[in-house]
Design a protein around this motif. Structure first.
Motif, PDB file in Angstrom:
ATOM      1  N   UNK A 169       0.795  -1.230   0.000  1.00  0.00           N
ATOM      2  CA  UNK A 169       0.000   0.000   0.000  1.00  0.00           C
ATOM      3  C   UNK A 169       0.832   1.287   0.000  1.00  0.00           C
ATOM      4  N   UNK A 170       1.919   1.326   0.756  1.00  0.00           N
ATOM      5  CA  UNK A 170       2.741   2.537   0.820  1.00  0.00           C
ATOM      6  C   UNK A 170       3.370   2.839  -0.532  1.00  0.00           C
ATOM      7  N   UNK A 171       3.845   1.803  -1.210  1.00  0.00           N
ATOM      8  CA  UNK A 171       4.447   1.995  -2.528  1.00  0.00           C
ATOM      9  C   UNK A 171       3.388   2.319  -3.576  1.00  0.00           C
ATOM     10  N   UNK A 172       2.235   1.679  -3.444  1.00  0.00           N
ATOM     11  CA  UNK A 172       1.140   1.951  -4.376  1.00  0.00           C
ATOM     12  C   UNK A 172       0.720   3.418  -4.287  1.00  0.00           C
ATOM     13  N   UNK A 173       0.666   3.977  -3.065  1.00  0.00           N
ATOM     14  CA  UNK A 173       0.310   5.385  -2.880  1.00  0.00           C
ATOM     15  C   UNK A 173       1.302   6.308  -3.565  1.00  0.00           C
ATOM     16  N   UNK A 174       2.562   5.900  -3.655  1.00  0.00           N
ATOM     17  CA  UNK A 174       3.566   6.717  -4.315  1.00  0.00           C
ATOM     18  C   UNK A 174       3.434   6.700  -5.835  1.00  0.00           C
ATOM     19  N   UNK A 175       2.858   5.637  -6.371  1.00  0.00           N
ATOM     20  CA  UNK A 175       2.755   5.495  -7.823  1.00  0.00           C
ATOM     21  C   UNK A 175       1.439   6.054  -8.360  1.00  0.00           C
ATOM     22  N   UNK A 176       0.322   5.718  -7.706  1.00  0.00           N
ATOM     23  CA  UNK A 176      -0.987   6.133  -8.196  1.00  0.00           C
ATOM     24  C   UNK A 176      -1.262   7.607  -7.883  1.00  0.00           C
ATOM     25  N   UNK A 177      -1.984   8.292  -8.756  1.00  0.00           N
ATOM     26  CA  UNK A 177      -2.315   9.692  -8.486  1.00  0.00           C
ATOM     27  C   UNK A 177      -3.298   9.817  -7.331  1.00  0.00           C
ATOM     28  N   UNK A 178      -3.237  10.938  -6.639  1.00  0.00           N
ATOM     29  CA  UNK A 178      -4.115  11.168  -5.502  1.00  0.00           C
ATOM     30  C   UNK A 178      -4.656  12.587  -5.493  1.00  0.00           C
ATOM     31  N   UNK A 179      -5.243  12.964  -4.388  1.00  0.00           N
ATOM     32  CA  UNK A 179      -5.873  14.275  -4.247  1.00  0.00           C
ATOM     33  C   UNK A 179      -4.893  15.403  -4.530  1.00  0.00           C
ATOM     34  N   UNK A 180      -3.701  15.325  -3.972  1.00  0.00           N
ATOM     35  CA  UNK A 180      -2.704  16.388  -4.153  1.00  0.00           C
ATOM     36  C   UNK A 180      -2.375  16.599  -5.633  1.00  0.00           C
ATOM     37  N   UNK A 181      -2.236  15.501  -6.375  1.00  0.00           N
ATOM     38  CA  UNK A 181      -1.925  15.588  -7.800  1.00  0.00           C
ATOM     39  C   UNK A 181      -3.066  16.247  -8.575  1.00  0.00           C
ATOM     40  N   UNK A 182      -4.296  15.924  -8.213  1.00  0.00           N
ATOM     41  CA  UNK A 182      -5.457  16.490  -8.893  1.00  0.00           C
ATOM     42  C   UNK A 182      -5.574  17.982  -8.599  1.00  0.00           C
ATOM     43  N   UNK A 183      -5.375  18.370  -7.340  1.00  0.00           N
ATOM     44  CA  UNK A 183      -5.438  19.788  -6.971  1.00  0.00           C
ATOM     45  C   UNK A 183      -4.359  20.574  -7.718  1.00  0.00           C
ATOM     46  N   UNK A 184      -3.161  20.045  -7.764  1.00  0.00           N
ATOM     47  CA  UNK A 184      -2.055  20.711  -8.469  1.00  0.00           C
ATOM     48  C   UNK A 184      -2.396  20.892  -9.953  1.00  0.00           C
ATOM     49  N   UNK A 185      -2.936  19.856 -10.582  1.00  0.00           N
ATOM     50  CA  UNK A 185      -3.303  19.939 -11.999  1.00  0.00           C
ATOM     51  C   UNK A 185      -4.428  20.946 -12.214  1.00  0.00           C
ATOM     52  N   UNK A 186      -5.394  20.985 -11.305  1.00  0.00           N
ATOM     53  CA  UNK A 186      -6.503  21.933 -11.426  1.00  0.00           C
ATOM     54  C   UNK A 186      -6.000  23.367 -11.315  1.00  0.00           C
ATOM     55  N   UNK A 187      -5.110  23.615 -10.385  1.00  0.00           N
ATOM     56  CA  UNK A 187      -4.561  24.961 -10.228  1.00  0.00           C
ATOM     57  C   UNK A 187      -3.793  25.387 -11.477  1.00  0.00           C
ATOM     58  N   UNK A 188      -3.044  24.472 -12.053  1.00  0.00           N
ATOM     59  CA  UNK A 188      -2.300  24.768 -13.289  1.00  0.00           C
ATOM     60  C   UNK A 188      -3.251  25.063 -14.439  1.00  0.00           C
ATOM     61  N   UNK A 189      -4.301  24.253 -14.579  1.00  0.00           N
ATOM     62  CA  UNK A 189      -5.258  24.457 -15.669  1.00  0.00           C
ATOM     63  C   UNK A 189      -5.998  25.781 -15.529  1.00  0.00           C
ATOM     64  N   UNK A 190      -6.445  26.091 -14.338  1.00  0.00           N
ATOM     65  CA  UNK A 190      -7.241  27.303 -14.114  1.00  0.00           C
ATOM     66  C   UNK A 190      -6.410  28.568 -14.328  1.00  0.00           C
ATOM     67  N   UNK A 191      -5.166  28.547 -13.910  1.00  0.00           N
ATOM     68  CA  UNK A 191      -4.338  29.755 -13.991  1.00  0.00           C
ATOM     69  C   UNK A 191      -3.568  29.866 -15.296  1.00  0.00           C
ATOM     70  N   UNK A 192      -3.816  28.943 -16.219  1.00  0.00           N
ATOM     71  CA  UNK A 192      -3.132  28.972 -17.502  1.00  0.00           C
ATOM     72  C   UNK A 192      -3.706  30.024 -18.427  1.00  0.00           C
TER      73      UNK A 192
END
Length: 193
Positions: A169-192
């Motif tokens: 599970x710990x390694x899987x969490x490092x590989x799969x995308x999560x909330x932080x990744x989605x928030x970061x992508x949303x901020x990039x998209x909105x401010x582009x």
């Protein structure tokens, strides 16, 4: 003729299986995320948001806080909960209103009825646990580009690195995308823009 259906935490899985067992669906692949087995249906919907579930055997789910959305978060299956968590965080920490779109039937899928929902905001994030090349996100973005012509808002994809998914599970969490990744992508998209 193959149908692909993905269960998520906002739709009763017994109804999906019942629809498949009732027949008339043709050959179908049912994708289930192991994390969904221990969750209650609809438990992670942010306060103040409404869940809309379309009619039909394999519904389309929309979670929103009214008609205005700064960013649209799209995913299927187990990503649904991460999208809902990101929706909550975007509102609480960044004052952005997000809507979440989660189809249950991911193939075949016609996005045309949802084009207006997707292209009216300031950005779109497509998140998936599968590989990005020739995947769900790539096909969705291609369909959006064809429908929207010149009105396509900035789009970001969130997906795992190209590597095997570990069992720990710990390694899987490092590989799969999560909330932080989605928030970061949303901020990039909105401010582009």
């Amino acid at each position: 003729g193959l149908r692909v259906v993905a269960a998520n935490s906002l739709v009763n899985p017994a109804e999906l299986v019942g629809a498949l067992c009732a027949g008339g669906c043709g050959p179908t692949v049912l994708l289930e995320n192991k994390l969904l087995y221990s969750q209650r249906i609809g438990a992670s919907v942010p306060a103040g948001f409404t869940v809309e579930v379309s009619e039909g055997k394999f519904p389309f789910v929309r979670v929103h806080a009214g008609n205005r959305a700064d960013v649209t978060l799209i995913g299927y299956g187990g990503m649904c909960d991460y999208l809902l968590n990101a929706c909550d965080e975007l509102f609480a920490k960044h004052d952005l209103v997000a809507q979440v779109l989660c189809p249950v039937q991911i193939y075949p899928l016609d996005w045309a009825p949802f084009a207006d929902l997707i292209t009216t905001g300031r950005g779109v994030v497509v998140a998936e646990e599968g590989q990005g090349f020739a995947g769900f996100g790539a096909e969705l973005i291609a369909q959006l580009a064809e429908m929207a012509a010149t009105n396509l808002v900035p789009v970001r994809r969130v997906m795992p690195d190209e590597s095997p998914i570990p069992a720990a599970p710990e390694l899987e969490d490092n590989v799969l995308p999560g909330t932080r990744d989605i928030v970061r992508a949303a901020m990039t998209a909105v401010h582009r823009r």
